[in-house]
Every structure is written in C-alpha cells, then in structure tokens.
Motif scaffolding. Structure first.
Motif, PDB file in Angstrom:
ATOM      1  N   LEU A 102      25.815   2.892  14.204  1.00 57.56           N
ATOM      2  CA  LEU A 102      24.620   3.726  14.045  1.00 57.56           C
ATOM      3  C   LEU A 102      24.958   5.100  13.486  1.00 57.56           C
ATOM      4  O   LEU A 102      24.181   5.682  12.726  1.00 57.56           O
ATOM      5  N   LYS A 138      23.062   6.247  10.189  1.00 55.96           N
ATOM      6  CA  LYS A 138      22.231   7.455  10.294  1.00 55.96           C
ATOM      7  C   LYS A 138      22.735   8.540   9.350  1.00 55.96           C
ATOM      8  O   LYS A 138      21.937   9.282   8.755  1.00 55.96           O
ATOM      9  N   SER A 149      21.402   6.022  21.262  1.00 52.93           N
ATOM     10  CA  SER A 149      20.717   6.508  20.066  1.00 52.93           C
ATOM     11  C   SER A 149      20.917   8.007  19.893  1.00 52.93           C
ATOM     12  O   SER A 149      21.129   8.496  18.772  1.00 52.93           O
TER      13      SER A 149
END
Length: 429
Positions: free
Chosen positions: A41, A45, A168
């Motif tokens: 991620l 991102k 996250s």
C-alpha cells in the motif's frame, strides 16, 4: 522473529492478542501479512501521489497543449471509473475463494497504464496526448476498482479488527512523507519543472505499482466464502436491494455521499490560489501541503478509527467543511493574497479528507464479515461513483456562476454530512 518484533511496534499494547475475528492459522500469519500489505500500500499510495490527476496529470497535459475540456475530464474519470463498475466486479471477485490475485493483476495493469501515459506524453502532443492519457486512465480506473474491492476482503481475512485502521493510516503516512521529500527536493527552485521531469515521475509511479504487485503476491490468504457467485451480473443487480433492505448500510452510503465534498472541494481551493499566483511556488506549496496533510495525520486517524471509525468520519467531515468555508471567507473578504495562507488551509483540508477516507474504509470493513463485506464494498463504491458524477455536474454548474458558489455548496454539504455521520451506529467494538 524479526518480523514479529517489527509488527509489535504497531501492536505493542496488545502483544499480539488481537485475533478476535480470525482463526488460529490466520492469526499466526498476521505479523507477516500486515507488513506485506503495508509495504504494498505504501508503494501504490506513493504512485497515486506521483501520478495525481488533480496536480501532475493536469499540469502535464497543460504543458503538452491539450484542450482544457480534456483536462477537466481527468478527475471524474479517475474517480468514477474506478467506483461505478465495482458492483459487477465485486460479484465476480466473490466467486473465487482467494482474492489476492485480483489485487496483484489490478496493480500490474495500473503500473502498465501509467508507464504508457509517460510514453504517450513523450511521443505525442496536444489533444492526441490528451485523448491517449484519457483512454489509459479509463483502463487504469477499472483496474483500480478491482483492487479496491479485493483489498478490503483480503484485509478482512488476514488483519484482525483493531489493526485495519492503523494499517491504512501507516501506509498513507509513509507515502505522504516520501512525497513531501520529493516536493522539497525538486520544487524548491525558481524555475518551473520541465515536461521531462514530470514524465519521469510517471515512470517512477509505474515501477512502484509493479513492485507492489510482487510484494502483495506473497501475502498468505485463507480461502473465503463464495456463495452466490455463479452469475456476476445477476448478483450485482440483486445486491442493489441492500440499499432498500439494509437500513444501516443505506445510512452509511448516504453519509459517504454527503462527505464527498472533502475531495471535490480541493480543486476549487487550488483554483482560488492560482488566481492569486500561478507561479511554480504555488504548485509546489499545494503538492507539499497535500502530501504533508496525509503523512501528518493518516496514522493518527488510523489509530483513532480502530477505536471509533464513526467518530473519525464525523470529525474529518466537519473539519473538511470548515476548512472549505474558511477558504471561501478568506477569498471573499480579501484578508490576504498570500498563497501560503491558501496552502495552509489546503493542508487542513487534506488532513480532514484523510480522516474521512480512513474512517469510511475502516467502518465498512468492520460492518460485516465474509461475502457480505464484499457486497457492501462493491455496492457502496458503485453508487458513490455515480453520485460523484452527479455532484460533480452540480458543482460544475455552481462553478459556472462562480468558484465561490461551488465551494460554498460543497462546504455546506459537508456540514450536513458530518451531522448525519454522527448519528451512525458504532461498529468498531
């Protein structure tokens, strides 16, 4: 052993005793899976930030001489294109007991599309470059939608409640910090960055997506439920009835729709700043503000979301609405024309939007288990994708009157959304 020690940095207060909703086998794999998913991620991102349609792609096509009408389609296609098809994609993904492969394929496709965008901008110019980028962005968005559906299901099976929000948040913070470094390194000079520099940014983003696919393929995922996955289109249409039959889910979708102003108001803030100064420093200030907002707040929002994702959505939506209205007040009153004041308010908006995004992501994952989680994600994303187009057209209508009117509309919508969100049930316990 090293992996477990590293994982304890984010799990120190519980020392690994957090697998209330996972079986023993999946629980043993949590440390390794957490770090693999987090690393993947972080790369995607960061790729998102380096290939941002709001800043980088718009600037690139402008430099290439594409028509403003083409450039205006970048953000709607990127957002809606990745959300609307998820109703059908979710039913298709649900037919398979293991879903990490869908994320891997989606990441590879995104990387290839961004690489071809860089090639197009090197070899084409004007509207030809614009249409080439738009076409690739459509495919990119479809792949992004497949990743969005599958990642939430994989997280639900590999990461326990109480750790999904910080996963996250940590990824967003690290990627945001890296983008701040890039901004400080390359946008601190007096000269405008060249077209070659921006295409190199796209090439770097493409490599990040491809590496992320390799890392994510190492995640150890247990088989999941596959009931009702025989006819993807039929099941996708059937799942729309959730909006009628599931009051809790319907309330969440309404809240998410009302809070979308936290994202849609950002371009109008940038536009007002550009009216004050269109220098490279304005571009640099906003890119850094956007990345810094994420890196400073995402991990904190993630920790808070593990305690109450509802409260994070509420606070993020409220702060975003107030930030947008504050920009409006500053510009109308002409208190200051300093672009750094606008960038500072944009920083607050970015921090608030990170809270809205992490809050809603954690909330929907915690709402349900198994197949129902995939249904919730696909239906809500598809509906929000359509509503993004609708609200985008409405805000464009207000913008035809004035940028101030559009910003006022989105700010007030955010206030209503924060009040609505406050009334949602808790799901994080």
């Amino acid at each position: 052993m090293k992996i477990e020690k590293l994982y304890q940095i984010v799990d120190a207060e519980h020392e690994g005793r957090t697998c209330k909703d996972l079986d023993d086998k999946a629980c043993q794999r949590v440390p390794g899976n957490f770090l693999l998913i987090c690393a993947s991620l972080i790369m995607t991102k960061l790729g998102d930030l380096l290939a941002s349609p709001k800043i980088v792609l718009s600037w690139l096509l402008g430099s290439a001489g594409a028509a403003p009408g083409i450039i205006s389609l970048l953000v709607p296609i990127r957002e809606s294109g990745s959300l609307v098809p998820q109703l059908a994609i979710g039913a298709w993904v649900r037919r398979h007991p293991k879903r990490k492969g869908f994320w891997v394929i989606g990441s590879v496709i995104q990387g290839m599309c961004v690489a071809l965008m860089a090639v197009s901008l090197w070899t084409l110019s004007g509207n030809q470059a614009g249409f080439a980028v738009l076409g690739l962005l459509v495919l990119f968005s479809l792949a992004r939608g497949m990743c969005s559906v599958s990642i939430k299901d994989v997280q639900g099976k590999t990461i326990p409640k109480g750790r999904r929000g910080r996963l996250s948040g940590l990824a967003s913070s690290v990627s945001g910090a890296l983008t701040v470094v890039i901004g400080l390194a390359f946008f601190s000079g007096d000269e405008d960055p060249t077209l070659a520099f921006y295409t190199l940014l796209l090439a770097l983003a493409a490599v990040l997506w491809l590496f992320a696919a390799v890392v994510f393929s190492l995640v150890e995922e247990e088989q999941g439920e596959t009931q009702g996955g025989n006819n993807a289109l039929k099941d996708a249409l059937k799942n729309l009835t959730l909006l009628k039959t599931d009051a809790h889910f319907r309330a969440f979708v309404i809240a998410r729709a009302l809070l979308m102003g936290s994202a849609l108001s950002a371009p109008f803030v940038l536009l007002l700043a550009q009216n004050q100064s269109a220098s490279p420093h304005t571009f640099a200030a906003f890119l850094i503000a956007s990345s810094l907002g994420t890196s400073l707040s995402a991990t904190i929002w993630g920790w808070l979301a593990d305690d109450s994702s509802r409260k994070v959505m509420f606070k993020g939506g409220l702060f975003a609405a107030l930030a947008a209205l504050a920009v409006l007040a500053v510009d109308l009153s002409q208190i200051s024309s300093n672009i750094y004041l606008y960038a500072g308010l944009y920083l607050l908006l970015s921090i608030a939007h990170a809270g809205v995004r992490i809050g809603r992501q954690t909330y929907i994952v915690d709402m349900a288990d198994g197949v129902k989680r995939t249904d919730y994600v696909s239906v809500s994303n598809s509906v929000i994708g359509l509503l993004l187009l609708v609200v985008g057209l409405i805000s464009a209508g207000f913008a035809a009157l004035s940028t101030h009117a559009a910003l006022a509309f989105l700010g007030l919508m955010g206030l209503v959304g924060s009040i609505w969100t406050y009334r949602l049930p808790e799901v994080s316990e």
